[in-house]
Scaffold this motif. Structure first.
Motif, PDB file in Angstrom:
ATOM      1  N   VAL A  55      34.824  61.464  -3.171  1.00  0.00           N
ATOM      2  CA  VAL A  55      33.585  61.751  -3.692  1.00  0.00           C
ATOM      3  C   VAL A  55      32.808  62.842  -2.701  1.00  0.00           C
ATOM      4  CG1 VAL A  55      31.190  60.403  -3.610  1.00  0.00           C
ATOM      5  CG2 VAL A  55      33.324  59.482  -4.323  1.00  0.00           C
ATOM      6  N   LEU A  56      32.250  63.646  -3.028  1.00  0.00           N
ATOM      7  CA  LEU A  56      31.472  64.777  -2.801  1.00  0.00           C
ATOM      8  C   LEU A  56      30.557  64.858  -3.019  1.00  0.00           C
ATOM      9  CD1 LEU A  56      31.901  67.400  -0.592  1.00  0.00           C
ATOM     10  CD2 LEU A  56      32.332  68.992  -3.025  1.00  0.00           C
ATOM     11  N   VAL A  57      29.111  64.480  -1.706  1.00  0.00           N
ATOM     12  CA  VAL A  57      27.930  65.017  -2.219  1.00  0.00           C
ATOM     13  C   VAL A  57      27.535  66.409  -0.789  1.00  0.00           C
ATOM     14  CG1 VAL A  57      25.747  63.733  -1.522  1.00  0.00           C
ATOM     15  CG2 VAL A  57      28.280  62.558  -2.455  1.00  0.00           C
ATOM     16  N   MET A  58      26.782  67.135  -1.743  1.00  0.00           N
ATOM     17  CA  MET A  58      25.945  68.324  -0.856  1.00  0.00           C
ATOM     18  C   MET A  58      24.557  67.900  -1.427  1.00  0.00           C
ATOM     19  SD  MET A  58      28.542  71.101  -1.062  1.00  0.00           S
ATOM     20  CE  MET A  58      28.578  71.356  -2.190  1.00  0.00           C
ATOM     21  N   SER A  59      23.891  68.510  -0.482  1.00  0.00           N
ATOM     22  CA  SER A  59      22.364  68.583  -1.002  1.00  0.00           C
ATOM     23  C   SER A  59      22.407  69.763  -1.484  1.00  0.00           C
ATOM     24  CB  SER A  59      21.470  69.048   0.328  1.00  0.00           C
ATOM     25  OG  SER A  59      22.129  69.616   1.144  1.00  0.00           O
TER      26      SER A  59
END
Length: 168
Positions: A55-59
């Motif tokens: 999982v990659l989460v970025m603003s």
């Protein structure tokens, strides 16, 4: 997205913001999930991601004055024994400043969790809410635990967040 099974793909989910619940993502050649802050990933299985991470989460980075939305990653199972650079969960571009990573199981992930600020100082957010990494289980039992990834199990990397207010 509820009750889905994605198998043998390059990137299973790529979206602006998503809620994923009770799904299985496996055998992705790049990443399992790549989304922005405000996403919720719960009660899912992310396994056998071959290259980067689960999982990659970025603003979204479009407006440094915009609030970072709350991200939840809870009750998931991650397993990536064949990925030398594979993180279970990565929170980048300040997405970690408003997130709860709770009650997950990470098995044979070279790096279970990593987080970092935005690489551009002018884009870094300072609207810190809270970041909690709690009640997670990290297990390493694969004979492939010597993959040449150079990864730490938990990592804050990239830069120092010296722009944040004192006491946050």
């Amino acid at each position: 997205m509820t009750g889905c099974h994605m198998h043998s793909c390059r990137l299973a989910v790529s979206s602006a913001r998503v809620d994923i619940d009770r799904s299985v993502i496996e055998h992705s050649t790049d990443r399992g999930i790549a989304v922005v802050d405000g996403s919720r990933i719960t009660r899912s299985v992310i396994r056998d991601i071959q290259n980067r991470g689960g999982v990659l989460v970025m603003s979204d980075g479009s407006d440094p004055d915009q609030e970072i939305e709350f991200t939840l990653v809870r009750d998931n199972y991650f397993n990536m024994p064949a990925s030398a650079h594979g993180q279970g969960v990565s929170l980048y571009k300040d997405a970690w400043q408003n997130a709860l990573i709770d009650h997950n199981i990470f098995v044979d992930c070279q790096r279970a969790f990593s987080f970092q600020p935005d690489t551009r100082e002018t884009s870094r957010r300072s609207d810190v809410h809270s970041f909690v990494f709690s009640n997670n289980l990290i297990i390493s039992c694969s004979p492939a635990d010597t993959l040449a990834g150079g990864q730490s199990t938990l990592s804050f990397n990239g830069r120092a967040d010296t722009h944040l207010p004192i006491g946050t």
